[in-house]
Write a protein that holds these residues in place. Structure first.
Motif, mmCIF file in Angstrom:
data_model
loop_
_atom_site.group_PDB
_atom_site.id
_atom_site.type_symbol
_atom_site.label_atom_id
_atom_site.label_comp_id
_atom_site.label_asym_id
_atom_site.label_seq_id
_atom_site.Cartn_x
_atom_site.Cartn_y
_atom_site.Cartn_z
ATOM 1 N N ALA A 157 0.826 -1.207 0.000
ATOM 2 C CA ALA A 157 0.000 0.000 0.000
ATOM 3 C C ALA A 157 0.862 1.260 0.000
ATOM 4 C CB ALA A 157 -0.931 -0.010 1.205
ATOM 5 N N THR A 162 -4.833 2.298 -0.969
ATOM 6 C CA THR A 162 -5.842 1.507 -0.271
ATOM 7 C C THR A 162 -6.239 0.281 -1.077
ATOM 8 O OG1 THR A 162 -6.661 3.563 0.698
ATOM 9 C CG2 THR A 162 -8.074 1.643 0.887
ATOM 10 N N GLY A 172 -3.307 -2.192 -0.967
ATOM 11 C CA GLY A 172 -3.199 -2.816 0.345
ATOM 12 C C GLY A 172 -4.301 -3.821 0.598
ATOM 13 N N ALA A 202 1.330 3.745 5.476
ATOM 14 C CA ALA A 202 0.215 2.805 5.336
ATOM 15 C C ALA A 202 0.134 1.960 6.596
ATOM 16 C CB ALA A 202 0.416 1.920 4.120
#
Length: 140
Positions: free
Chosen positions: A70, A81, A84, A105
């Motif tokens: 991420a 996002t 991830g 992140a």
């Protein structure tokens, strides 16, 4: 004739030792079952704790991988996002923040415990990446 009484004495002593040993064995009969009944719950608790710990370590490794992906994706200008979430374990929360030239992140995931009454564990991982020069800009 003197050898005869000595044999009888040895035989009587051996018989006495044998009876004493047999009475001790009879006295301890069932002790293994009692010890097993007392120790088995503790053994099962250790087994559950060990399996939960192994599962927590595996979830933590997956969170580290997802946070790294991420952060790198957001530093390149892609959606951090989304990247991830692709690598995160089931039920994980992925958050990406941008502060200046750094992207952070964070991934938090619950650990599945072996037992319904045990408390839920949550593991988390964090990764930081520098924004790459020439990238269109970090995207959280």
């Amino acid at each position: 004739m003197s050898a005869e009484p000595a044999r009888n004495t040895v035989g009587r002593r051996a018989g006495a030792v044998w009876r004493l040993w047999r009475s001790r064995v009879a006295c301890e009969r069932g002790s293994f079952t009692a010890e097993l009944a007392a120790g088995l719950p503790a053994l099962m608790l250790l087994l559950v704790a060990g399996l939960t710990a192994v599962n927590a370590v595996g979830t933590r490794v997956a969170c580290v991988d997802a946070a790294r992906e991420a952060a790198l994706a957001a530093a390149r200008g892609e959606s951090g996002t989304v990247a991830g979430t692709r690598y995160a374990p089931d039920g994980a929360e992925v958050s990406v923040t941008v502060a200046g030239d750094r992207v952070t992140a964070t991934v938090r995931a619950p650990v599945r415990t072996f037992g319904t009454r045990l408390p839920r564990l949550v593991v988390s991982a964090e990764a930081v990446a520098a924004v790459e020069p020439g990238a269109p800009g970090p995207v959280p």
